[in-house]
Write an enzyme that holds these catalytic residues in place. Structure first.
Site, PDB file in Angstrom:
ATOM      1  N   PRO A   1       0.809  -1.249   0.185  1.00 31.40           N
ATOM      2  CA  PRO A   1      -0.007   0.034  -0.025  1.00 31.40           C
ATOM      3  C   PRO A   1       0.804   1.300  -0.072  1.00 31.40           C
ATOM      4  CG  PRO A   1      -0.725  -1.589   1.635  1.00 31.40           C
ATOM      5  CD  PRO A   1       0.616  -2.078   1.307  1.00 31.40           C
ATOM      6  N   GLU A   2       0.749   2.153  -1.041  1.00 32.35           N
ATOM      7  CA  GLU A   2       1.385   3.379  -1.110  1.00 32.35           C
ATOM      8  C   GLU A   2       0.335   4.473  -0.626  1.00 32.35           C
ATOM      9  OE1 GLU A   2       3.105   3.677  -4.914  1.00 32.35           O
ATOM     10  OE2 GLU A   2       3.848   1.732  -4.880  1.00 32.35           O
TER      11      GLU A   2
ATOM     12  N   HIS B   1      -4.336 -14.058  10.147  1.00 31.69           N
ATOM     13  CA  HIS B   1      -3.613 -13.019   9.802  1.00 31.69           C
ATOM     14  C   HIS B   1      -3.788 -11.624  10.487  1.00 31.69           C
ATOM     15  CE1 HIS B   1      -1.086 -15.663   7.470  1.00 31.69           C
ATOM     16  NE2 HIS B   1      -1.875 -15.873   6.673  1.00 31.69           N
TER      17      HIS B   1
ATOM     18  N   ARG C   1       1.825 -10.754   5.883  1.00 33.07           N
ATOM     19  CA  ARG C   1       3.199 -10.842   6.077  1.00 33.07           C
ATOM     20  C   ARG C   1       3.700 -10.261   7.523  1.00 33.07           C
ATOM     21  NH1 ARG C   1       5.796  -9.172   0.546  1.00 33.07           N
ATOM     22  NH2 ARG C   1       7.636  -9.811   1.403  1.00 33.07           N
TER      23      ARG C   1
ATOM     24  N   ARG D   1      20.773  16.171  -4.750  1.00 30.33           N
ATOM     25  CA  ARG D   1      20.634  14.661  -4.619  1.00 30.33           C
ATOM     26  C   ARG D   1      21.210  14.173  -6.083  1.00 30.33           C
ATOM     27  NH1 ARG D   1      17.369  12.502  -0.988  1.00 30.33           N
ATOM     28  NH2 ARG D   1      18.243  10.389  -1.465  1.00 30.33           N
TER      29      ARG D   1
END
Length: 271
Positions: free
Chosen positions: A2-3, A89, A107, A151
């Site tokens: 999920p973003e 889960h 997970r 950067r």
């Protein structure tokens, strides 16, 4: 995983329903990425004032502190009037007088963490180094340009790092770079001012559209009402290796950057 759009969609799907709810109980299952940090019983009696988001963290404010939730790689939340017995889960049930919020995470890379405030640990450590929020007025073009000029890494990697702008994950970085016409391998500090302005606008556009479409359900993402997202159906490059570009019909290419798949059009993204 999920973003930002998926986390924001999740927030929108239950925030109004849990706001004002009094916590009756909290049950924790198997250990998650980080410990809760307090006894679950200490949350009983507190009221959920509101639900905010910072990056990929959901922040449930109460009158005594913040319950921070992270969905990890495969987590999802479900808020319903009641929940059946917890499955293998299911690792957190926050029971309130307005419903039960359940964290499902196969997970176990997700987390439920308590902090007294954003200025106290562990919130200060987890949230303190996050970049600008791209869907707010705080996402200033000038600061974005200054951050990129410092950067030397490839622009795709800089976007994923989250310290310049937060929440632009793998899917949406590929899509925003396509929309801005920028090759994902170009060094961030080499991008011109006008092109950075296009990327700034593209990030906003792509993320806002993803939220509007309910996020991306590539595997098993659902919001807190059990609904899937549809953004993946209109992706321009992500997951479209070998398929014709929707603009120029050149086959989409796939490369690996930092162990993550990157998708781009070699013609539309020349710079």
């Amino acid at each position: 995983m999920p973003e930002l759009p998926e986390v924001e969609v999740t927030r929108l799907s239950f925030a109004s329903r849990i706001s004002g709810a009094r916590i009756l109980a909290m049950h924790m299952g198997k250990p998650l990425r980080w410990p809760l940090g307090v006894s679950p019983a200490s949350l009983v009696g507190q009221t959920v004032l509101r639900v905010r988001r910072r990056g990929k963290y959901l922040l449930l404010d109460t009158e005594r502190g913040i319950l921070m939730l992270h969905l990890g790689m495969s987590g999802s939340l479900n808020f319903a009037p009641s929940q059946g017995p917890a499955g293998k889960h299911d690792h957190m049930d926050l029971v309130t007088n307005q419903g039960v919020l359940r964290l499902h995470d196969p997970r176990r890379f997700g987390a439920a963490v308590w902090s007294e405030s954003e200025n106290h640990e562990p919130a200060a450590k987890l949230l303190g180094k996050l970049g600008m929020e791209p869907l707010t007025d705080g996402f200033e073009m000038k600061l974005f340009q200054q951050g990129l000029k410092k950067r030397a890494a490839p622009i795709k990697q800089v976007l994923l790092a989250g310290d310049v702008v937060v929440g632009v994950g793998n899917i949406y970085a590929s899509e925003a770079l396509f929309l801005a016409g920028i090759r994902p391998t170009v060094k961030a500090q080499k991008i011109s001012g006008p092109r950075i302005a296009k990327l700034h606008a593209a990030i906003r556009q792509v993320l806002a559209r993803a939220v509007e479409q309910g996020g991306s359900s590539l595997k098993d993402f659902v919001n807190a009402q059990g609904n899937t997202g549809y953004f993946q159906l209109e992706a321009s490059v992500y997951g479209r290796t070998g398929l014709p570009c929707r603009v120029c019909e050149t086959p989409i290419k796939q490369i690996v950057q930092g162990q993550r798949s990157t998708f781009y059009c070699p013609v539309c993204q020349k710079l």
